[in-house]
Every structure is written in C-alpha cells, then in structure tokens.
Design a protein around this motif. Structure first.
Motif, PDB file in Angstrom:
ATOM      1  N   ALA A  33       1.073  -1.149  -0.619  1.00  0.00           N
ATOM      2  CA  ALA A  33       0.151  -0.215  -0.187  1.00  0.00           C
ATOM      3  C   ALA A  33       1.288   1.318  -0.326  1.00  0.00           C
ATOM      4  O   ALA A  33       0.477   2.303  -0.996  1.00  0.00           O
ATOM      5  CB  ALA A  33      -0.837  -0.389   1.640  1.00  0.00           C
ATOM      6  N   ALA A  34       1.806   1.311   0.551  1.00  0.00           N
ATOM      7  CA  ALA A  34       2.593   2.564   0.636  1.00  0.00           C
ATOM      8  C   ALA A  34       3.395   2.722  -0.574  1.00  0.00           C
ATOM      9  O   ALA A  34       4.034   3.842  -1.106  1.00  0.00           O
ATOM     10  CB  ALA A  34       3.496   2.247   1.728  1.00  0.00           C
ATOM     11  N   ALA A  35       3.215   1.325  -1.498  1.00  0.00           N
ATOM     12  CA  ALA A  35       4.374   1.682  -1.989  1.00  0.00           C
ATOM     13  C   ALA A  35       3.551   2.072  -3.086  1.00  0.00           C
ATOM     14  O   ALA A  35       4.067   2.761  -4.211  1.00  0.00           O
ATOM     15  CB  ALA A  35       5.170  -0.191  -3.137  1.00  0.00           C
ATOM     16  N   LEU A  36       2.120   2.509  -3.711  1.00  0.00           N
ATOM     17  CA  LEU A  36       1.738   2.885  -4.289  1.00  0.00           C
ATOM     18  C   LEU A  36       1.473   4.127  -4.607  1.00  0.00           C
ATOM     19  O   LEU A  36       1.513   5.454  -4.106  1.00  0.00           O
ATOM     20  CB  LEU A  36      -0.356   2.931  -4.168  1.00  0.00           C
ATOM     21  CG  LEU A  36      -1.046   1.476  -4.122  1.00  0.00           C
ATOM     22  CD1 LEU A  36      -2.573   1.450  -4.262  1.00  0.00           C
ATOM     23  CD2 LEU A  36      -0.741   1.115  -5.684  1.00  0.00           C
ATOM     24  N   ASP A  37       1.789   5.016  -5.400  1.00  0.00           N
ATOM     25  CA  ASP A  37       1.680   6.101  -5.908  1.00  0.00           C
ATOM     26  C   ASP A  37       0.045   6.298  -6.789  1.00  0.00           C
ATOM     27  O   ASP A  37       0.019   5.891  -7.878  1.00  0.00           O
ATOM     28  CB  ASP A  37       2.130   6.520  -7.889  1.00  0.00           C
ATOM     29  CG  ASP A  37       3.871   7.027  -7.267  1.00  0.00           C
ATOM     30  OD1 ASP A  37       4.321   7.025  -6.215  1.00  0.00           O
ATOM     31  OD2 ASP A  37       4.705   5.861  -7.189  1.00  0.00           O
ATOM     32  N   ASP A 107       0.731   4.533  -9.930  1.00  0.00           N
ATOM     33  CA  ASP A 107      -0.345   2.850  -9.845  1.00  0.00           C
ATOM     34  C   ASP A 107      -1.887   2.947 -10.309  1.00  0.00           C
ATOM     35  O   ASP A 107      -2.359   1.783 -10.288  1.00  0.00           O
ATOM     36  CB  ASP A 107       0.827   2.175  -8.499  1.00  0.00           C
ATOM     37  CG  ASP A 107       1.500   2.517  -8.604  1.00  0.00           C
ATOM     38  OD1 ASP A 107       2.393   1.861  -9.326  1.00  0.00           O
ATOM     39  OD2 ASP A 107       2.361   2.740  -7.605  1.00  0.00           O
ATOM     40  N   LEU A 108      -2.242   4.021  -9.174  1.00  0.00           N
ATOM     41  CA  LEU A 108      -3.722   4.351  -8.996  1.00  0.00           C
ATOM     42  C   LEU A 108      -4.405   5.753  -9.428  1.00  0.00           C
ATOM     43  O   LEU A 108      -3.765   5.744  -9.343  1.00  0.00           O
ATOM     44  CB  LEU A 108      -3.989   3.669  -7.477  1.00  0.00           C
ATOM     45  CG  LEU A 108      -5.459   3.694  -7.238  1.00  0.00           C
ATOM     46  CD1 LEU A 108      -6.422   2.365  -7.598  1.00  0.00           C
ATOM     47  CD2 LEU A 108      -5.852   4.055  -5.496  1.00  0.00           C
ATOM     48  N   VAL A 109      -5.786   5.086  -9.993  1.00  0.00           N
ATOM     49  CA  VAL A 109      -6.448   6.700 -10.353  1.00  0.00           C
ATOM     50  C   VAL A 109      -8.067   6.724 -10.394  1.00  0.00           C
ATOM     51  O   VAL A 109      -7.911   5.678 -10.205  1.00  0.00           O
ATOM     52  CB  VAL A 109      -6.270   7.044 -11.737  1.00  0.00           C
ATOM     53  CG1 VAL A 109      -6.454   7.876 -12.524  1.00  0.00           C
ATOM     54  CG2 VAL A 109      -4.554   7.122 -12.544  1.00  0.00           C
ATOM     55  N   SER A 110      -8.465   7.019  -9.738  1.00  0.00           N
ATOM     56  CA  SER A 110      -9.630   7.507  -9.373  1.00  0.00           C
ATOM     57  C   SER A 110     -10.126   8.709  -9.919  1.00  0.00           C
ATOM     58  O   SER A 110      -9.339  10.291 -10.497  1.00  0.00           O
ATOM     59  CB  SER A 110      -9.967   7.582  -7.713  1.00  0.00           C
ATOM     60  OG  SER A 110      -9.603   9.111  -8.082  1.00  0.00           O
ATOM     61  N   LEU A 111     -11.286   8.813 -10.657  1.00  0.00           N
ATOM     62  CA  LEU A 111     -11.879   9.582 -11.627  1.00  0.00           C
ATOM     63  C   LEU A 111     -13.842   9.679 -11.676  1.00  0.00           C
ATOM     64  O   LEU A 111     -13.966   8.639 -11.667  1.00  0.00           O
ATOM     65  CB  LEU A 111     -11.492   9.365 -12.414  1.00  0.00           C
ATOM     66  CG  LEU A 111     -12.432  10.546 -14.287  1.00  0.00           C
ATOM     67  CD1 LEU A 111     -11.986  11.441 -13.784  1.00  0.00           C
ATOM     68  CD2 LEU A 111     -11.954   9.533 -15.488  1.00  0.00           C
ATOM     69  N   PRO A 166       0.122   4.705 -18.495  1.00  0.00           N
ATOM     70  CA  PRO A 166       0.252   3.105 -19.199  1.00  0.00           C
ATOM     71  C   PRO A 166      -0.063   2.181 -18.439  1.00  0.00           C
ATOM     72  O   PRO A 166      -0.863   0.877 -18.161  1.00  0.00           O
ATOM     73  CB  PRO A 166       0.696   2.980 -19.819  1.00  0.00           C
ATOM     74  CG  PRO A 166       2.571   3.320 -19.376  1.00  0.00           C
ATOM     75  CD  PRO A 166       1.574   5.098 -19.170  1.00  0.00           C
ATOM     76  N   ALA A 167       0.572   2.204 -17.139  1.00  0.00           N
ATOM     77  CA  ALA A 167       0.469   1.292 -16.086  1.00  0.00           C
ATOM     78  C   ALA A 167      -0.940   0.824 -15.029  1.00  0.00           C
ATOM     79  O   ALA A 167      -0.969  -0.236 -13.956  1.00  0.00           O
ATOM     80  CB  ALA A 167       2.154   0.820 -15.184  1.00  0.00           C
TER      81      ALA A 167
END
Length: 269
Positions: A33-37, A107-111, A166-167
């Motif tokens: 979790a801590a490694a997430l951008d 790593d993670l995007v919300s929209l 892209p990832a």
C-alpha cells in the motif's frame, strides 16, 4: 515426560511460525500500500464540494479534506498522492488541467467525470425553477447528449490517462441517484420529476460504465451505497437545494464522501 515436552516445544515452534508468517503478510501488505503512487482526478464529486473543510490553496476547485481521495490517502499512506480534481470540471478540463502528475510510475487513478458535460447543473436549475414539462424536456436533452456526444468525450479523457499512465489501475466512479421516491419530502419537485432525475443518473452511469469497460477500467457504482441515504430519505448523504451555498446543492455531504464514496472506492482500489 520427554514426549510431552517435545510436543509442547513443537507446538510452540508451529505457533511462532504462524505468527511470523502472519506478521510478514501484514508487513508485505502495508509495504504494498505504501508503495502506491495515487492520483485523484475529476469533478466536484471527487474534489469534495458539499463536504466542507476546503483547502484554501485549491481556490475555486474546492478540494475538501473530507473528500474520499483525501480520506483514502490518509488511511493507506501511499508513497505519493496528487489531488487535482476540481469543481466544475468537464472531460476537457481533466485532459487540459489535471493530468500533469500522471506518469509511467503511477499505480492508481480515481476519476469522476461526465456529469458537467451532460449539463447536470442546468438540469437541476431548470427542474427547481421551472415547470415540470420544462424539467422533463431538459432531462431528455441531457440524455440525448449522453447518447450522441459524451461517449467520445469520455474516450478522449480515458485515452489521455492511459497514454500518460500506462500501468495504472484506473477506477471510474459513478454518481448517486438523488431522490428516495415516495419519501419524506412534502414540497419541491414532483415525484415524476424526481423519478426522471433518478433515471437520468442511471442513464449517465450506464454510459460512463460502458466507456470505462471498453478502456479496461474499473467502474465503481455508488448507487447501492447511497440507497437509503438519498434526498427525501430522512438520512440524506446529499444536499438538497442549499440557498446559502448554492454550489453545494445536490452534492455529497461529508457523510456521503466517507460513508458512500470512500468504501466503494476502497473496494476497487
């Protein structure tokens, strides 16, 4: 006596191994979790309009400290968090003004986006201030836009996100229904208008979900989470018309962010 001691010693070793494995698993989860951008994009439903506690530095974007992206980041401590969602944003605004933090390491995007393109504010203004016939006609116009124009607009912003990140896992969240039908409201809009507005929310969500799926994105439906907490429910997580702060009308309260959007996003993130 020796056998019992050996058995006890073996049990102790087994218990220690289990505890160690559990601890390692938790540490690994925490590290993951801590490694997430994480980057939070979108309109007022993501920025947190209606939840209060706005960051003064965000100006007219009205980013709230009680918005679900801020709450999720506080709970999960990602290695980086960029919050660019902005009140009033349309798809073109997201593409032009919000994508700078995205990169190949995201790593993670919300929209949340699409409601302003479809004329959400004008629909509600028409329905509140004009006749039932005008309200229903304006809703039909918005649904026509959702059919004819919105899919292409969504494609543009979804493609722009994928090009820059892209990832990334992209979670596209929908919009709640506004009204509990046959609820506690005794004045204001007619039941026919309320039903049509709810139907328009479903219509918009279906279009957003379809385009998200076609781009390989997760669609997170918030309607179930808000069921029982609509306007006219007696326990609303949405503002009705707020004459003192008209911009907060028909937006989630702080409870709508923490009790509605946050758990839905968390279940997909």
């Amino acid at each position: 006596m020796k056998l019992s001691r050996i058995a006890a010693f073996s049990s102790s070793l087994l218990l220690g191994a289990v505890v160690a494995l559990a601890g390692a698993g938790q540490a690994q989860a925490d590290q993951s979790a801590a490694a997430l951008d994480y980057v939070a994009l979108g309109d007022s439903y993501s920025s947190g309009v209606g939840a209060g506690s706005y960051d003064g530095a965000s100006g007219g974007c009205k980013r709230s400290n009680r918005a679900f992206p801020k709450l999720w980041a506080a709970a999960h401590a990602p290695s980086s968090f960029a919050f660019t969602a902005c009140s009033g944003a349309r798809t073109s605004d997201v593409t032009a003004n919000q994508l700078t933090p995205l990169n190949s390491g995201t790593d993670l995007v919300s929209l949340t986006v699409g409601g302003n393109d479809a004329g959400f504010a004008d629909v509600m203004t028409t329905c509140v201030l004009q006749s039932e016939a005008n309200c229903l006609n304006r809703i039909d116009q918005a649904k026509g836009y959702v059919d004819s124009t919105l899919p292409g607009r969504l494609d543009s912003v979804y493609s722009a996100i994928r090009a820059k990140a892209p990832a990334a896992q992209v979670v596209v969240l929908g919009y709640p229904r506004f009204y509990k039908l046959n609820g506690s409201c005794t004045a204001g809009l007619s039941e026919r208008e309320r039903s049509a507005i709810n139907g328009a929310a479903d219509y918009l969500n279906a279009a957003v979900a379809k385009r998200a799926a076609d781009h390989g994105y997760d669609f997170a439906d918030v309607v179930p989470a808000f069921t029982g907490h609509e306007i006219c429910s007696g326990a609303a997580w949405l503002h009705s018309v707020n004459w003192l702060n008209i911009g907060e009308s028909y937006h989630p309260t702080a409870s709508g962010q923490s009790g509605g959007y946050l758990p839905v996003f968390t279940s997909h993130a």
